[in-house]
Scaffold this motif. Structure first.
Motif, short mmCIF file in Angstrom:
data_model
loop_
_atom_site.label_atom_id
_atom_site.label_comp_id
_atom_site.label_asym_id
_atom_site.label_seq_id
_atom_site.Cartn_x
_atom_site.Cartn_y
_atom_site.Cartn_z
N ASP A 23 -6.99 -6.96 -4.91
CA ASP A 23 -7.34 -5.60 -5.31
C ASP A 23 -7.69 -4.71 -4.12
O ASP A 23 -7.98 -3.53 -4.30
CB ASP A 23 -8.52 -5.63 -6.29
CG ASP A 23 -8.15 -6.27 -7.61
OD1 ASP A 23 -6.98 -6.12 -8.05
OD2 ASP A 23 -9.02 -6.93 -8.21
N ASP A 24 -7.67 -5.26 -2.91
CA ASP A 24 -7.94 -4.45 -1.72
C ASP A 24 -6.93 -3.32 -1.63
O ASP A 24 -5.72 -3.52 -1.83
CB ASP A 24 -7.83 -5.29 -0.44
CG ASP A 24 -8.98 -6.24 -0.24
OD1 ASP A 24 -9.98 -6.15 -0.98
OD2 ASP A 24 -8.87 -7.09 0.68
N GLU A 25 -7.43 -2.16 -1.29
CA GLU A 25 -6.58 -1.00 -1.06
C GLU A 25 -5.96 -1.18 0.33
O GLU A 25 -6.60 -1.67 1.26
CB GLU A 25 -7.43 0.27 -1.15
CG GLU A 25 -6.64 1.53 -1.35
CD GLU A 25 -6.22 2.18 -0.05
OE1 GLU A 25 -5.13 2.77 -0.01
OE2 GLU A 25 -6.98 2.08 0.92
N HIS A 27 -5.26 0.70 2.79
CA HIS A 27 -5.91 1.33 3.94
C HIS A 27 -7.08 0.51 4.48
O HIS A 27 -7.46 0.69 5.63
CB HIS A 27 -6.36 2.75 3.59
CG HIS A 27 -5.23 3.71 3.48
ND1 HIS A 27 -4.61 3.97 2.29
CD2 HIS A 27 -4.60 4.46 4.42
CE1 HIS A 27 -3.64 4.84 2.49
NE2 HIS A 27 -3.61 5.15 3.77
N GLN A 38 -2.56 8.52 -4.14
CA GLN A 38 -3.32 7.57 -4.93
C GLN A 38 -3.47 6.27 -4.14
O GLN A 38 -2.66 5.98 -3.26
CB GLN A 38 -2.59 7.27 -6.25
CG GLN A 38 -2.51 8.47 -7.19
CD GLN A 38 -1.68 8.12 -8.41
OE1 GLN A 38 -0.46 8.19 -8.35
NE2 GLN A 38 -2.35 7.74 -9.49
N ALA A 39 -4.49 5.49 -4.51
CA ALA A 39 -4.72 4.22 -3.84
C ALA A 39 -3.61 3.22 -4.20
O ALA A 39 -3.13 3.18 -5.33
CB ALA A 39 -6.07 3.65 -4.26
N VAL A 40 -3.21 2.43 -3.21
CA VAL A 40 -2.22 1.37 -3.38
C VAL A 40 -2.89 0.06 -3.00
O VAL A 40 -3.49 -0.05 -1.93
CB VAL A 40 -0.98 1.62 -2.49
CG1 VAL A 40 -0.02 0.44 -2.53
CG2 VAL A 40 -0.28 2.91 -2.89
N THR A 41 -2.78 -0.95 -3.86
CA THR A 41 -3.42 -2.25 -3.61
C THR A 41 -2.43 -3.27 -3.08
O THR A 41 -1.20 -3.11 -3.21
CB THR A 41 -4.05 -2.80 -4.90
OG1 THR A 41 -3.02 -3.12 -5.82
CG2 THR A 41 -5.04 -1.82 -5.51
N GLN A 44 -0.23 -4.50 -5.86
CA GLN A 44 0.90 -3.61 -6.16
C GLN A 44 2.01 -3.74 -5.13
O GLN A 44 3.20 -3.67 -5.48
CB GLN A 44 0.41 -2.16 -6.26
CG GLN A 44 -0.45 -1.94 -7.48
CD GLN A 44 -1.28 -0.67 -7.42
OE1 GLN A 44 -1.59 -0.16 -6.34
NE2 GLN A 44 -1.65 -0.17 -8.59
N SER A 50 4.11 -0.44 -5.97
CA SER A 50 3.25 0.41 -5.14
C SER A 50 3.64 1.88 -5.19
O SER A 50 2.79 2.74 -5.00
CB SER A 50 3.31 -0.05 -3.68
OG SER A 50 4.58 0.25 -3.11
#
Length: 191
Positions: A23-25, A27, A38-41, A44, A50
């Motif tokens: 689940d880490d983003e 960045h 939007q955040a990408v994990t 994804q 993603s």
């Protein structure tokens, strides 16, 4: 593209060790990437959901042919400058080499070694995959590799290159016996 499953395996191994979370983003591990809408994990990225555009398409749109001499640093600069997504992360599937190049870089940063070395130590050697290697350089001669070779200008040979270096998205060189060992290991919950 056979490499991608091994890149994902490396990420899953690091997650099992508690060194990262799926689940880490992105960045959190690659802060040099431009802000995205939007955040990408990592999850994804692994699932091709993603929304990130494929770096090969970004290069082509920028007028760079796939036969150009492009190293991984240049590919990362191309990806790092991107500020858009093709769709909202997690909303659909779209095959993207970008996902796996980035995952490979995450593994390298967390593990402190190249993705190829990580896979050699934690997957290939333990499974007896002695004829399998992840080779970044697209023109390095490899024993037993059935591929075109061209003279290197100094009396030796080099692999005929297709242009860009590899990371988590490509570059795996293997054989049937080793891939059968891999398939058998997957069936017994290893490595």
């Amino acid at each position: 593209s056979v490499s991608k499953q091994f890149t994902v395996t490396a990420v899953l191994m690091l997650a099992a060790q508690g060194r990262l979370s799926l689940d880490d983003e992105i960045h959190a591990h690659l802060p040099e990437l431009a802000p995205l809408p939007q955040a990408v994990t990592l999850d994804q990225l692994m699932r091709n959901t993603s929304g990130l555009p494929d770096f090969l398409e970004l290069l082509r749109l920028g007028g760079v042919g796939l036969d150009a001499d492009i190293d991984r640093a240049a590919m990362l600069r191309c990806i790092a400058g991107n500020r858009h997504l093709n769709f909202s992360p997690g909303s659909r599937f779209l095959y993207s080499n970008t996902n796996f190049l980035l995952l490979g870089l995450v593994v390298e940063r967390i593990a402190g070694c190249s993705l190829g070395d990580f896979l050699q130590q934690h997957v290939f050697a333990p499974l007896g995959m002695h004829h399998t290697v992840l080779e970044v350089a697209p023109d390095k001669p490899l024993a037993g590799l059935a591929t075109p070779y061209v003279p290197d200008g100094s009396g030796g040979w080099r692999r005929a290159r297709h242009g860009f270096e590899h990371g988590g998205e490509g570059g795996l060189v293997s054989c049937i016996d080793d891939l059968l060992r891999w398939a058998a290991a997957l069936g017994r919950d290893a490595p």
